[in-house]
Design an enzyme around this catalytic site. Structure first.
Site, mmCIF file in Angstrom:
data_model
loop_
_atom_site.group_PDB
_atom_site.id
_atom_site.type_symbol
_atom_site.label_atom_id
_atom_site.label_comp_id
_atom_site.label_asym_id
_atom_site.label_seq_id
_atom_site.Cartn_x
_atom_site.Cartn_y
_atom_site.Cartn_z
ATOM 1 N N VAL A 193 0.827 -1.213 0.000
ATOM 2 C CA VAL A 193 0.000 0.000 0.000
ATOM 3 C C VAL A 193 0.859 1.260 0.000
ATOM 4 O O VAL A 193 0.630 2.196 -0.771
ATOM 5 C CB VAL A 193 -0.959 -0.005 1.222
ATOM 6 C CG1 VAL A 193 -1.612 1.355 1.402
ATOM 7 C CG2 VAL A 193 -2.032 -1.073 1.029
ATOM 8 N N ASP A 212 10.712 3.577 5.651
ATOM 9 C CA ASP A 212 10.592 2.168 6.051
ATOM 10 C C ASP A 212 11.753 1.830 6.987
ATOM 11 O O ASP A 212 12.745 2.572 7.050
ATOM 12 C CB ASP A 212 10.586 1.237 4.825
ATOM 13 C CG ASP A 212 9.759 -0.011 5.075
ATOM 14 O OD1 ASP A 212 8.621 -0.110 4.564
ATOM 15 O OD2 ASP A 212 10.226 -0.897 5.831
ATOM 16 N N GLU A 232 -7.736 2.317 2.518
ATOM 17 C CA GLU A 232 -7.339 2.113 1.132
ATOM 18 C C GLU A 232 -8.122 0.952 0.532
ATOM 19 O O GLU A 232 -8.250 -0.086 1.154
ATOM 20 C CB GLU A 232 -5.822 1.828 1.078
ATOM 21 C CG GLU A 232 -5.294 1.632 -0.306
ATOM 22 C CD GLU A 232 -5.770 2.737 -1.262
ATOM 23 O OE1 GLU A 232 -5.509 3.913 -0.985
ATOM 24 O OE2 GLU A 232 -6.412 2.416 -2.277
ATOM 25 N N PHE A 266 -16.992 -11.051 -7.990
ATOM 26 C CA PHE A 266 -16.891 -11.678 -6.663
ATOM 27 C C PHE A 266 -17.931 -12.751 -6.416
ATOM 28 O O PHE A 266 -18.337 -12.975 -5.287
ATOM 29 C CB PHE A 266 -16.917 -10.623 -5.546
ATOM 30 C CG PHE A 266 -15.553 -10.031 -5.337
ATOM 31 C CD1 PHE A 266 -14.685 -10.582 -4.403
ATOM 32 C CD2 PHE A 266 -15.119 -8.991 -6.122
ATOM 33 C CE1 PHE A 266 -13.408 -10.089 -4.247
ATOM 34 C CE2 PHE A 266 -13.834 -8.489 -5.982
ATOM 35 C CZ PHE A 266 -12.987 -9.036 -5.035
ATOM 36 N N ALA A 297 -16.898 -19.290 -7.735
ATOM 37 C CA ALA A 297 -16.575 -20.357 -6.789
ATOM 38 C C ALA A 297 -15.108 -20.726 -6.967
ATOM 39 O O ALA A 297 -14.539 -20.533 -8.039
ATOM 40 C CB ALA A 297 -17.466 -21.563 -7.054
ATOM 41 N N CYS A 318 -5.556 -9.545 3.048
ATOM 42 C CA CYS A 318 -6.625 -8.694 3.582
ATOM 43 C C CYS A 318 -7.881 -9.440 4.012
ATOM 44 O O CYS A 318 -8.264 -9.360 5.184
ATOM 45 C CB CYS A 318 -6.979 -7.620 2.555
ATOM 46 S SG CYS A 318 -5.648 -6.431 2.357
ATOM 47 N N LYS A 376 -3.610 -14.528 -5.776
ATOM 48 C CA LYS A 376 -4.447 -14.275 -6.954
ATOM 49 C C LYS A 376 -3.511 -13.866 -8.097
ATOM 50 O O LYS A 376 -2.322 -13.612 -7.860
ATOM 51 C CB LYS A 376 -5.495 -13.202 -6.659
ATOM 52 C CG LYS A 376 -4.925 -11.826 -6.380
ATOM 53 C CD LYS A 376 -6.064 -10.831 -6.285
ATOM 54 C CE LYS A 376 -5.541 -9.439 -6.055
ATOM 55 N NZ LYS A 376 -6.600 -8.450 -5.974
ATOM 56 N N ARG A 431 0.755 -13.977 0.915
ATOM 57 C CA ARG A 431 0.230 -14.036 2.282
ATOM 58 C C ARG A 431 -1.138 -14.722 2.264
ATOM 59 O O ARG A 431 -2.007 -14.342 1.499
ATOM 60 C CB ARG A 431 0.137 -12.617 2.865
ATOM 61 C CG ARG A 431 1.517 -12.020 3.116
ATOM 62 C CD ARG A 431 1.448 -10.593 3.604
ATOM 63 N NE ARG A 431 1.116 -9.651 2.539
ATOM 64 C CZ ARG A 431 1.086 -8.323 2.707
ATOM 65 N NH1 ARG A 431 1.369 -7.805 3.886
ATOM 66 N NH2 ARG A 431 0.790 -7.532 1.706
HETATM 67 P P1 NAD Z 1 3.216 -4.563 3.892
HETATM 68 O O1 NAD Z 1 3.638 -5.563 4.901
HETATM 69 O O2 NAD Z 1 3.406 -4.855 2.446
HETATM 70 O O3 NAD Z 1 3.933 -3.164 4.190
HETATM 71 C C1 NAD Z 1 4.139 -2.649 5.447
HETATM 72 C C2 NAD Z 1 5.489 -1.948 5.461
HETATM 73 O O4 NAD Z 1 5.658 -1.276 6.730
HETATM 74 C C3 NAD Z 1 6.680 -2.894 5.324
HETATM 75 O O5 NAD Z 1 7.504 -2.457 4.268
HETATM 76 C C4 NAD Z 1 7.400 -2.787 6.678
HETATM 77 O O6 NAD Z 1 8.791 -2.938 6.575
HETATM 78 C C5 NAD Z 1 7.018 -1.380 7.089
HETATM 79 N N1 NAD Z 1 7.171 -1.093 8.512
HETATM 80 C C6 NAD Z 1 6.932 -1.893 9.585
HETATM 81 N N2 NAD Z 1 7.195 -1.223 10.729
HETATM 82 C C7 NAD Z 1 7.618 0.010 10.368
HETATM 83 C C8 NAD Z 1 8.035 1.167 11.086
HETATM 84 N N3 NAD Z 1 8.071 1.157 12.412
HETATM 85 N N4 NAD Z 1 8.403 2.247 10.403
HETATM 86 C C9 NAD Z 1 8.363 2.285 9.056
HETATM 87 N N5 NAD Z 1 7.968 1.220 8.311
HETATM 88 C C10 NAD Z 1 7.606 0.104 8.968
HETATM 89 O O7 NAD Z 1 1.670 -4.289 4.194
HETATM 90 P P2 NAD Z 1 0.553 -3.759 3.162
HETATM 91 O O8 NAD Z 1 0.013 -4.911 2.382
HETATM 92 O O9 NAD Z 1 1.080 -2.578 2.447
HETATM 93 O O10 NAD Z 1 -0.585 -3.327 4.181
HETATM 94 C C11 NAD Z 1 -0.480 -2.176 4.977
HETATM 95 C C12 NAD Z 1 -1.841 -1.852 5.539
HETATM 96 O O11 NAD Z 1 -2.759 -1.548 4.471
HETATM 97 C C13 NAD Z 1 -2.505 -2.995 6.311
HETATM 98 O O12 NAD Z 1 -3.253 -2.474 7.366
HETATM 99 C C14 NAD Z 1 -3.436 -3.621 5.286
HETATM 100 O O13 NAD Z 1 -4.526 -4.277 5.876
HETATM 101 C C15 NAD Z 1 -3.890 -2.404 4.511
HETATM 102 N N6 NAD Z 1 -4.335 -2.658 3.140
HETATM 103 C C16 NAD Z 1 -3.647 -3.522 2.351
HETATM 104 C C17 NAD Z 1 -4.056 -3.741 1.043
HETATM 105 C C18 NAD Z 1 -3.312 -4.699 0.152
HETATM 106 O O14 NAD Z 1 -3.851 -5.047 -0.891
HETATM 107 N N7 NAD Z 1 -2.099 -5.125 0.503
HETATM 108 C C19 NAD Z 1 -5.162 -3.050 0.538
HETATM 109 C C20 NAD Z 1 -5.829 -2.158 1.360
HETATM 110 C C21 NAD Z 1 -5.413 -1.982 2.667
#
Ligand code: NAD
Length: 440
Positions: A11, A30, A149, A250, A253, A261, A322, A329
């Protein structure tokens, strides 16, 4: 505008890059040094169609930067997005430690008015929690905003650049004005930015994902029934999907929903519901159905081999949760492979992009990785299709019939027509449709 994005994962990287694309100056933060090294060297760290072009352009234009220095990012930015992990805990609740810890770290670093935006998927009440943590440590004015998001991995750039809607939870007119300005270029075609209070916004994200998971589980139940009554779930899908109240999407089957997520968000909403003394019965069923559905393909394979999978060689197409993503994950393939191996089968897999990640993060799965889809099937007894990558959609069935020793194909995504596959002399089992044995 000056933006910081804390957390540069699926994200965060898309968010940062897309905000840079509309002219903002963005610093992505990060703590993962390997990730930062790659990003600074100009390498996109996730597989996401269309991202590379934007990423390269905005780095070149000096609008997109990567750092581990939270202080400089907070000083730089007026709007600070938190795109941090919120993984599930044992009890199903979302782990908020990353979000709350970063909020605590940011608070004393704020040098002027800042808007802290939760882009992570966070339970109802998190904006209040963040506010309560930041308030005593902050020397300046700030607002906390919820901005969930809705991007889909595999189409993340398109979804971010042209969102169907943007949801913003805030009661602060000052924060609202800034968010409105920031999102303006993304909704030029008239899609709405929907403003609401923080709690409604937080719940909107969970309700959206849980509703989509419910559609999938509902259709998987219909598929189970189709198998028992001799109906075809694909026909039923087409029949109901044309009703605009139901919609075409969505309702496929398959082997159950997965990914980073849906599984965690359905569990977290169910947990929140319990916390507030309410039994969300539909969500309990959605979770149950998904568990059962994940076993279905394995049961079909077991039945074909009369319960004995010892030494059987199985090919698997698709590991990512997918198509069009490298995200593994909670990918259904991982559980299915572990179950099959537990029964004694040997697995050779092929996925267009996800193999290195499975190899790295799941060494316990003793998978042999193939260089192509046909070489995976070469000499295998049977083939399982678990992720519906486009390149699997029109295979050379005659070649498969030659490659597969027992000429059996188990399709967890219903991507072929049963009669057509059977016509090439293959045994074909799919989900919610009659199994056809074309080997005679
Ligand atoms: P991700 O694991 O891909 O990314 C998270 C990032 O945060 C990693 O790069 C990690 O190193 C970094 N991080 C961890 N601790 C940190 C810190 N203290 N300081 C700075 N960076 C740090 O996760 P994601 O898939 O991007 O999801 C992030 C959030 O967005 C979650 O809550 C998820 O539910 C939500 N979300 C994800 C999606 C999706 O499709 N992946 C869609 C919508 C919402």
């Amino acid at each position: 505008m000056k933006i910081a994005v804390i957390g540069t994962g699926y994200v965060g990287l898309v968010t940062g890059t897309c905000f840079a694309e509309t002219g903002n100056n963005v610093i992505c933060v990060d703590i993962d040094q390997e990730k930062l090294r790659k990003l600074r060297a100009g390498t996109v760290t996730i597989y996401e169609p269309g991202l590379e072009v934007l990423f390269e352009r905005n780095i070149k234009e000096g609008r997109l930067h990567f750092t581990d220095d939270l202080k400089s990012a907070v000083e730089h930015a007026q709007i600070i997005f938190l795109a941090l992990p919120t993984p599930p805990q044992e009890d199903g609740s979302a782990d908020l430690q990353y979000v709350l810890n970063v909020a605590r770290d940011i608070a004393p670093l704020m040098t002027g008015y800042k808007v802290l935006v939760n882009k992570s998927t966070v339970p109802v009440g998190t904006a209040d929690k963040v506010r309560a943590i930041v308030q005593p440590l902050a020397k300046v004015e700030f607002d906390v905003v919820s901005n969930p998001e809705f991007l889909r991995e595999g189409a993340a750039v398109e979804d971010f650049m042209k969102p169907e809607r943007v949801v913003v939870g805030t009661r602060s007119p000052r924060a609202k004005a800034l968010m409105e300005e920031l999102y303006k270029p993304f909704v030029m075609s008239g899609n709405p930015v929907i403003f609401m209070d923080e709690r409604s916004s937080e719940l909107t994200k969970y309700a959206a994902n849980s509703f989509l998971a419910t559609k999938i589980s509902f259709m998987n139940e219909v598929a189970q029934l189709c198998e028992r009554v001799g109906a075809d779930v694909d026909m039923v899908r087409r029949g109901i999907g044309t009703d605009s109240r139901i919609g075409k999407r969505f309702i496929f089957a398959g082997v159950g929903y997965g990914g980073s997520c849906f599984p965690k968000d359905v569990k977290a909403l169910n947990y929140t519901s319990q916390e507030y003394g309410y039994r969300f019965r539909i969500l309990e069923s959605v979770l149950d159905v998904n568990k059962v559905q994940k076993d279905l393909l394995v049961e079909k394979v077991k039945a074909f081999f009369q319960g004995n999978l010892k030494g059987k060689k199985l090919a698997v197409w698709g590991l990512a949760f997918k198509p069009n993503t490298d995200d593994i994950r909670e990918a259904p393939a991982l559980g299915i492979i572990a179950d099959l191996q537990g029964l004694g089968a040997e697995i050779t897999a092929f996925d267009p992009v996800a193999m290195p990640l499975v190899e790295r993060y799941h060494p316990e799965l003793k998978i042999r990785y193939a260089t192509g889809m046909y070489s995976a099937a070469q000499g295998a007894d049977a083939l399982l299709i678990i992720t519906e990558w486009n390149e699997f959609r029109t295979p050379d069935f005659d070649q498969l019939a030659t490659n597969l020793t027992q000429r059996a194909l188990f399709d967890g995504r219903n991507i072929y027509e049963p009669e057509q596959v059977a016509g090439h002399g293959l045994y074909y089992a799919s989900i919610g449709r009659t199994t056809i044995d074309g080997r005679k």
